[in-house]
Design an enzyme around this catalytic site. Sequence first.
Site, PDB file in Angstrom:
ATOM      1  N   CYS A  35      24.514  31.347  28.476  1.00 13.54           N
ATOM      2  CA  CYS A  35      25.937  31.036  28.603  1.00 13.54           C
ATOM      3  C   CYS A  35      26.236  30.878  30.084  1.00 13.54           C
ATOM      4  O   CYS A  35      25.469  30.254  30.810  1.00 13.54           O
ATOM      5  CB  CYS A  35      26.780  32.132  27.959  1.00 13.54           C
ATOM      6  N   ARG A  79      32.247  22.587  29.099  1.00 14.92           N
ATOM      7  CA  ARG A  79      31.384  23.115  30.153  1.00 14.92           C
ATOM      8  C   ARG A  79      29.956  22.609  29.968  1.00 14.92           C
ATOM      9  O   ARG A  79      29.262  22.301  30.938  1.00 14.92           O
ATOM     10  CB  ARG A  79      31.421  24.641  30.175  1.00 14.92           C
TER      11      ARG A  79
END
Length: 279
Positions: free
Chosen positions: A236, A183
């Site tokens: 995050c 990611r």
Amino acid sequence: MSPEPTTPLISVDELAVRLQDPGPVVLADVRWTLGGPPGQPEYEAGHLPGAHWVDLEHELSGPVTGAGGRHPLPAADVLAAALSRIGVRTEVTVVVYDAATSLAAARLWWLLVDAGHPDVRVLDGGFAAWQRAGHPVETGPDRGAPAGDFVPRPGQLGRVDATGLADLLGSGTPVVDVRAAERFTGATEPYDPVAGHIPGAVNRPSPQNQTPEGRFRPAAEIAERFAGLDEPVLYCGSGITAAHTLLALRSAGLDGRIYPGSWSDWVSDASRPVATGPA
């Protein structure tokens, strides 16, 4: 009032001994999985005796409005109602746990500490570690608790918003992306509309702070992972895992700040810069 704990973690055996003491402890079960299913059925199938169920999506997060990311921080009155419901008191230790990894538990830990509670611990290894150790388990719905008297005052811990983080880029302040490497690089993005990372960030995936069983690694190992990253800004996808990494840092005697909206908030404004590829 309980003294501030020297570590935010508590082992299952330490907690078992603590629960034999007549002094009160509030136990909060925050089992949760991103995208579901809801954790309450798991709670009712088995939980620590006397533990209270807490809903991360509805009590520990606010409604998604675009800004603030996929898990905005809850309104102060919503958080206060949840804490009162489970009996949180200023002078009583609160122990939070989830299924195993402490990912969801870290959200409540951070909210409580940020709101000024002096004694909050996270059960290292969660419910799975409690079961493996052979400690007793209770089933059924939440039995409720006398209303707590703790008044949350959010804002006690360091945090940054998108504007503040944009101002910090290039300043030398470490920015750490705690999502999975794929990611971070932008190779895949299963949850948010834009892939990649905040320019200048480095990648330290949060799961690597733990053993495969969900126990946090020794302080020296965590400190080594974050060597040279003094008091970083953590982000995050939506703020949950950033709190998990802050918990790891605190367990190693280190500290940092959270960008609560995280990547999902950052990419809600197309004018903000995005990077792809390795750090």
